[in-house]
Design a protein around this motif. Structure first.
Motif, PDB file in Angstrom:
ATOM      1  N   MET A 127     -24.001  31.905  60.775  1.00 27.31           N
ATOM      2  CA  MET A 127     -22.884  32.357  61.616  1.00 27.31           C
ATOM      3  C   MET A 127     -21.709  32.753  60.722  1.00 27.31           C
ATOM      4  O   MET A 127     -21.509  32.173  59.656  1.00 27.31           O
ATOM      5  CB  MET A 127     -22.440  31.238  62.560  1.00 27.31           C
ATOM      6  CG  MET A 127     -23.492  30.834  63.569  1.00 27.31           C
ATOM      7  SD  MET A 127     -23.809  32.088  64.807  1.00 27.31           S
ATOM      8  CE  MET A 127     -22.343  31.951  65.805  1.00 27.31           C
ATOM      9  N   TYR A 128     -20.955  33.733  61.168  1.00 26.79           N
ATOM     10  CA  TYR A 128     -19.740  34.150  60.471  1.00 26.79           C
ATOM     11  C   TYR A 128     -18.578  33.361  61.073  1.00 26.79           C
ATOM     12  O   TYR A 128     -18.259  33.498  62.253  1.00 26.79           O
ATOM     13  CB  TYR A 128     -19.511  35.646  60.645  1.00 26.79           C
ATOM     14  CG  TYR A 128     -20.518  36.477  59.891  1.00 26.79           C
ATOM     15  CD1 TYR A 128     -20.276  36.886  58.588  1.00 26.79           C
ATOM     16  CD2 TYR A 128     -21.730  36.835  60.477  1.00 26.79           C
ATOM     17  CE1 TYR A 128     -21.202  37.638  57.883  1.00 26.79           C
ATOM     18  CE2 TYR A 128     -22.664  37.597  59.791  1.00 26.79           C
ATOM     19  CZ  TYR A 128     -22.389  37.987  58.498  1.00 26.79           C
ATOM     20  OH  TYR A 128     -23.321  38.725  57.812  1.00 26.79           O
ATOM     21  N   VAL A 129     -17.967  32.526  60.258  1.00 27.09           N
ATOM     22  CA  VAL A 129     -16.877  31.657  60.699  1.00 27.09           C
ATOM     23  C   VAL A 129     -15.561  32.259  60.216  1.00 27.09           C
ATOM     24  O   VAL A 129     -15.403  32.588  59.044  1.00 27.09           O
ATOM     25  CB  VAL A 129     -17.061  30.231  60.139  1.00 27.09           C
ATOM     26  CG1 VAL A 129     -15.923  29.335  60.587  1.00 27.09           C
ATOM     27  CG2 VAL A 129     -18.411  29.666  60.568  1.00 27.09           C
ATOM     28  N   VAL A 130     -14.613  32.381  61.143  1.00 26.18           N
ATOM     29  CA  VAL A 130     -13.330  33.019  60.848  1.00 26.18           C
ATOM     30  C   VAL A 130     -12.210  32.004  60.998  1.00 26.18           C
ATOM     31  O   VAL A 130     -12.155  31.259  61.975  1.00 26.18           O
ATOM     32  CB  VAL A 130     -13.064  34.193  61.822  1.00 26.18           C
ATOM     33  CG1 VAL A 130     -11.731  34.865  61.509  1.00 26.18           C
ATOM     34  CG2 VAL A 130     -14.197  35.201  61.774  1.00 26.18           C
ATOM     35  N   SER A 131     -11.298  31.995  60.024  1.00 25.84           N
ATOM     36  CA  SER A 131     -10.075  31.203  60.127  1.00 25.84           C
ATOM     37  C   SER A 131      -8.888  32.121  59.853  1.00 25.84           C
ATOM     38  O   SER A 131      -9.023  33.159  59.207  1.00 25.84           O
ATOM     39  CB  SER A 131     -10.090  30.036  59.136  1.00 25.84           C
ATOM     40  OG  SER A 131     -10.146  30.510  57.810  1.00 25.84           O
ATOM     41  N   CYS A 176      -6.475  27.956  64.206  1.00 24.71           N
ATOM     42  CA  CYS A 176      -7.051  29.142  64.850  1.00 24.71           C
ATOM     43  C   CYS A 176      -8.358  29.497  64.137  1.00 24.71           C
ATOM     44  O   CYS A 176      -8.347  30.007  63.021  1.00 24.71           O
ATOM     45  CB  CYS A 176      -6.071  30.312  64.803  1.00 24.71           C
ATOM     46  SG  CYS A 176      -6.624  31.759  65.733  1.00 24.71           S
ATOM     47  N   PHE A 177      -9.468  29.198  64.803  1.00 23.95           N
ATOM     48  CA  PHE A 177     -10.803  29.437  64.265  1.00 23.95           C
ATOM     49  C   PHE A 177     -11.667  30.088  65.326  1.00 23.95           C
ATOM     50  O   PHE A 177     -11.455  29.891  66.516  1.00 23.95           O
ATOM     51  CB  PHE A 177     -11.487  28.111  63.885  1.00 23.95           C
ATOM     52  CG  PHE A 177     -10.813  27.355  62.793  1.00 23.95           C
ATOM     53  CD1 PHE A 177     -11.125  27.615  61.473  1.00 23.95           C
ATOM     54  CD2 PHE A 177      -9.881  26.383  63.084  1.00 23.95           C
ATOM     55  CE1 PHE A 177     -10.515  26.908  60.457  1.00 23.95           C
ATOM     56  CE2 PHE A 177      -9.257  25.674  62.083  1.00 23.95           C
ATOM     57  CZ  PHE A 177      -9.578  25.935  60.760  1.00 23.95           C
ATOM     58  N   THR A 178     -12.688  30.806  64.896  1.00 20.47           N
ATOM     59  CA  THR A 178     -13.703  31.343  65.797  1.00 20.47           C
ATOM     60  C   THR A 178     -14.934  31.667  64.968  1.00 20.47           C
ATOM     61  O   THR A 178     -14.946  31.459  63.754  1.00 20.47           O
ATOM     62  CB  THR A 178     -13.189  32.572  66.579  1.00 20.47           C
ATOM     63  OG1 THR A 178     -14.106  32.887  67.626  1.00 20.47           O
ATOM     64  CG2 THR A 178     -12.976  33.771  65.686  1.00 20.47           C
ATOM     65  N   GLU A 179     -15.964  32.193  65.616  1.00 23.53           N
ATOM     66  CA  GLU A 179     -17.173  32.568  64.893  1.00 23.53           C
ATOM     67  C   GLU A 179     -17.920  33.639  65.663  1.00 23.53           C
ATOM     68  O   GLU A 179     -17.630  33.900  66.830  1.00 23.53           O
ATOM     69  CB  GLU A 179     -18.080  31.355  64.675  1.00 23.53           C
ATOM     70  CG  GLU A 179     -18.608  30.740  65.949  1.00 23.53           C
ATOM     71  CD  GLU A 179     -19.438  29.489  65.704  1.00 23.53           C
ATOM     72  OE1 GLU A 179     -19.429  28.966  64.587  1.00 23.53           O
ATOM     73  OE2 GLU A 179     -20.100  29.057  66.654  1.00 23.53           O
ATOM     74  N   GLY A 180     -18.878  34.266  64.977  1.00 24.32           N
ATOM     75  CA  GLY A 180     -19.722  35.271  65.609  1.00 24.32           C
ATOM     76  C   GLY A 180     -21.072  35.320  64.934  1.00 24.32           C
ATOM     77  O   GLY A 180     -21.227  34.908  63.784  1.00 24.32           O
ATOM     78  N   ALA A 201      -9.153  35.463  69.492  1.00 28.90           N
ATOM     79  CA  ALA A 201      -8.634  34.127  69.184  1.00 28.90           C
ATOM     80  C   ALA A 201      -7.163  34.181  68.791  1.00 28.90           C
ATOM     81  O   ALA A 201      -6.370  33.331  69.205  1.00 28.90           O
ATOM     82  CB  ALA A 201      -9.460  33.479  68.074  1.00 28.90           C
ATOM     83  N   ILE A 202      -6.798  35.166  67.984  1.00 29.24           N
ATOM     84  CA  ILE A 202      -5.396  35.300  67.561  1.00 29.24           C
ATOM     85  C   ILE A 202      -4.501  35.568  68.763  1.00 29.24           C
ATOM     86  O   ILE A 202      -3.447  34.943  68.915  1.00 29.24           O
ATOM     87  CB  ILE A 202      -5.253  36.414  66.494  1.00 29.24           C
ATOM     88  CG1 ILE A 202      -5.911  35.964  65.187  1.00 29.24           C
ATOM     89  CG2 ILE A 202      -3.786  36.780  66.283  1.00 29.24           C
ATOM     90  CD1 ILE A 202      -6.089  37.070  64.165  1.00 29.24           C
ATOM     91  N   ILE A 203      -4.917  36.470  69.624  1.00 34.56           N
ATOM     92  CA  ILE A 203      -4.117  36.788  70.820  1.00 34.56           C
ATOM     93  C   ILE A 203      -3.947  35.548  71.685  1.00 34.56           C
ATOM     94  O   ILE A 203      -2.832  35.230  72.124  1.00 34.56           O
ATOM     95  CB  ILE A 203      -4.759  37.943  71.606  1.00 34.56           C
ATOM     96  CG1 ILE A 203      -4.616  39.250  70.814  1.00 34.56           C
ATOM     97  CG2 ILE A 203      -4.129  38.084  72.993  1.00 34.56           C
ATOM     98  CD1 ILE A 203      -5.453  40.399  71.342  1.00 34.56           C
ATOM     99  N   ALA A 204      -5.031  34.820  71.926  1.00 32.87           N
ATOM    100  CA  ALA A 204      -4.955  33.612  72.755  1.00 32.87           C
ATOM    101  C   ALA A 204      -4.067  32.555  72.104  1.00 32.87           C
ATOM    102  O   ALA A 204      -3.252  31.914  72.788  1.00 32.87           O
ATOM    103  CB  ALA A 204      -6.358  33.060  73.000  1.00 32.87           C
ATOM    104  N   PHE A 205      -4.203  32.389  70.802  1.00 37.71           N
ATOM    105  CA  PHE A 205      -3.414  31.403  70.065  1.00 37.71           C
ATOM    106  C   PHE A 205      -1.924  31.724  70.191  1.00 37.71           C
ATOM    107  O   PHE A 205      -1.108  30.848  70.474  1.00 37.71           O
ATOM    108  CB  PHE A 205      -3.849  31.413  68.603  1.00 37.71           C
ATOM    109  CG  PHE A 205      -3.401  30.227  67.809  1.00 37.71           C
ATOM    110  CD1 PHE A 205      -4.213  29.114  67.671  1.00 37.71           C
ATOM    111  CD2 PHE A 205      -2.175  30.225  67.157  1.00 37.71           C
ATOM    112  CE1 PHE A 205      -3.812  28.011  66.914  1.00 37.71           C
ATOM    113  CE2 PHE A 205      -1.767  29.140  66.415  1.00 37.71           C
ATOM    114  CZ  PHE A 205      -2.583  28.030  66.290  1.00 37.71           C
TER     115      PHE A 205
END
Length: 67
Positions: A18-22, A29-33, A46-50
């Motif tokens: 998985m590609y994990v983004v911070s 603020c983290f997410t993955e795809g 994620a950035i917009i929601a944060f």
């Protein structure tokens, strides 16, 4: 007037592929795809929601000055 902000992201692959983004300027603020492109799309969401949560709570919106 809308202000456009830009944030640097870090993308790494985990042991499951998985590609994990911070987002360093937004601690927590983290997410993955599953794919790199999906991870980038998820990062934007994620950035917009944060930022919306910060704004609703009356918190300061961090500016990424690392560029």
């Amino acid at each position: 007037m809308e202000k456009r902000l830009t944030y640097r992201i870090n993308v790494e692959r985990d042991e499951d592929g998985m590609y994990v983004v911070s987002v360093p300027a937004l601690p927590g603020c983290f997410t993955e795809g599953r794919t790199f492109d999906e991870a980038l799309k998820m990062a934007q969401k994620a950035i917009i929601a944060f930022l919306r949560v910060l704004a609703r709570r009356g918190k300061r919106i961090p500016i990424d000055r690392s560029r």
